[in-house]
Design a protein around this motif. Sequence first.
Motif, mmCIF file in Angstrom:
data_model
loop_
_atom_site.group_PDB
_atom_site.id
_atom_site.type_symbol
_atom_site.label_atom_id
_atom_site.label_comp_id
_atom_site.label_asym_id
_atom_site.label_seq_id
_atom_site.Cartn_x
_atom_site.Cartn_y
_atom_site.Cartn_z
ATOM 1 N N UNK A 99 0.791 -1.075 0.002
ATOM 2 C CA UNK A 99 -0.100 -0.043 0.204
ATOM 3 C C UNK A 99 1.069 1.331 0.050
ATOM 4 N N UNK A 100 0.265 2.352 -0.431
ATOM 5 C CA UNK A 100 1.050 3.569 -0.380
ATOM 6 C C UNK A 100 1.064 4.132 1.135
ATOM 7 N N UNK A 101 2.062 4.854 1.350
ATOM 8 C CA UNK A 101 1.962 5.550 3.058
ATOM 9 C C UNK A 101 2.022 6.790 2.794
ATOM 10 N N UNK A 102 1.582 7.288 3.623
ATOM 11 C CA UNK A 102 1.142 8.962 3.774
ATOM 12 C C UNK A 102 2.825 9.572 4.101
ATOM 13 N N UNK A 103 3.017 10.658 3.606
ATOM 14 C CA UNK A 103 4.253 11.328 4.134
ATOM 15 C C UNK A 103 4.834 11.527 5.548
ATOM 16 N N UNK A 104 3.623 11.536 6.229
ATOM 17 C CA UNK A 104 4.160 11.754 7.501
ATOM 18 C C UNK A 104 4.468 10.358 8.151
ATOM 19 N N UNK A 105 4.053 9.113 7.604
ATOM 20 C CA UNK A 105 4.372 7.896 7.940
ATOM 21 C C UNK A 105 5.757 7.625 7.416
ATOM 22 N N UNK A 106 6.140 8.116 6.331
ATOM 23 C CA UNK A 106 7.590 7.967 5.601
ATOM 24 C C UNK A 106 8.443 8.472 6.537
ATOM 25 N N UNK A 107 8.148 9.836 6.893
ATOM 26 C CA UNK A 107 9.048 10.774 7.565
ATOM 27 C C UNK A 107 9.164 10.224 9.153
ATOM 28 N N UNK A 108 8.405 9.504 9.705
ATOM 29 C CA UNK A 108 8.559 8.646 11.007
ATOM 30 C C UNK A 108 9.430 7.729 10.827
ATOM 31 N N UNK A 109 9.339 6.795 9.790
ATOM 32 C CA UNK A 109 10.239 5.742 9.693
ATOM 33 C C UNK A 109 11.663 6.405 9.427
ATOM 34 N N UNK A 110 11.863 7.249 8.727
ATOM 35 C CA UNK A 110 13.159 7.844 8.530
ATOM 36 C C UNK A 110 13.602 8.275 9.876
ATOM 37 N N UNK A 111 12.863 8.982 10.468
ATOM 38 C CA UNK A 111 13.500 9.673 11.888
ATOM 39 C C UNK A 111 13.884 8.489 12.811
ATOM 40 N N UNK A 112 12.816 7.535 13.029
ATOM 41 C CA UNK A 112 13.281 6.692 13.994
ATOM 42 C C UNK A 112 14.233 5.440 13.409
ATOM 43 N N UNK A 113 14.655 5.637 12.211
ATOM 44 C CA UNK A 113 15.793 4.791 11.802
ATOM 45 C C UNK A 113 16.982 5.278 12.011
ATOM 46 N N UNK A 114 17.300 6.690 12.514
ATOM 47 C CA UNK A 114 18.304 7.177 12.726
ATOM 48 C C UNK A 114 19.183 6.097 13.920
ATOM 49 N N UNK A 115 18.811 5.826 14.981
ATOM 50 C CA UNK A 115 19.310 4.982 15.866
ATOM 51 C C UNK A 115 18.990 3.516 15.766
ATOM 52 N N UNK A 116 18.317 2.936 14.703
ATOM 53 C CA UNK A 116 17.909 1.708 14.612
ATOM 54 C C UNK A 116 18.906 0.496 14.829
#
Length: 345
Positions: A99-116
């Motif tokens: 499914x497509x994801x909303x921009x805010x979801x994509x940004x959340x994934x990117x932000x949380x990936x920083x320390x993953x």
Amino acid sequence: MTLIALALGAILGMQDPDIPRDCLDDDHNNRCDAEVLARSRALLSVASIEDEAGSGAEVYRTFFVDGYGRDQPVVSFERRSGGSPMVVVRGQEGRSANAPVHLEVWERVRDQSRFADRLLVATPSDNERLCLHSWVATVEMANSQVDFEPVPVRRRTENACSRGLTLDFAFDLATLAVQAIPACKALELPYRNDVAKLESCLTLQGDLVAAATLMNEKGRVTGFGVQEISETDWSLWVGHANQNARLDWNGEIIQETNSFGPGDSLPRTISEFMTGQASRLGGVHVEVRTVGALSSSSGWIEGAVIHYRDHKTYRAASRQEWVRLNGFDWALKSWTVGPFAPVAD
């Protein structure tokens, strides 16, 4: 040293000291090993993260292994050249959902990936916890940003016994995937976690949302045995929509009907028959493998009927046809069960 620490020490003593604890699943497979990772990729039909990075795609994904060493669906948030952000869930046998994801979801994934892929410092109490049947997650990222600099590939594997930032990120991806894919979000049965819900979601076919409603209503006869399901329970599962449901139990036909005269004996019902079979066989288990729908009012469930006798498992192929008319719940139209055969050990 506590008894828990002694027990844990005995368990850890069976492990190869050269393999980090985070890498080991319940079957002592090294989930950090390149060949083991390659087998998981092949099983789930995904490219290597190095190939994804080389293609220019931005990818955040996680592999899961459950508490019994079994590969679970891989969850991937992807942004490819010329396309919008997507979430893709891939399972075994080529099953997938996206499914497509909303921009805010994509940004959340990117932000949380920083320390993953960061390791938290262990505390002394972490070494005294008895932890068995733990899940393992491997997080991989292609072309992610760290401190405003692109990094081609990042990877880390973490065992739930030492749950930290990697596990938290992995399970958050699963939760975001469930919320983004309409059919997965529509599933209402109780699941152990969102990874298990995604695995169930991958069994849906056709009209996925309609199939999800059928799964919600009729997909949990599984696990019922002679001690757990009554004739009334079976009757409620069959449903009521004046369908005169038909069961073909390896050639033995039970045809429900509302047409009989004053002197006629009451016709057999499927619920009565199944209660008798469960008693005779020592319990039956209806396994759900695929749930599909042609429309909001027509669906099917395929799987198997299983029973156990003399320490052996017996399995028969099963297909159910379901209808949903005039606003009623799903009701059984027909059910075909084939011959039972022992399952090879």
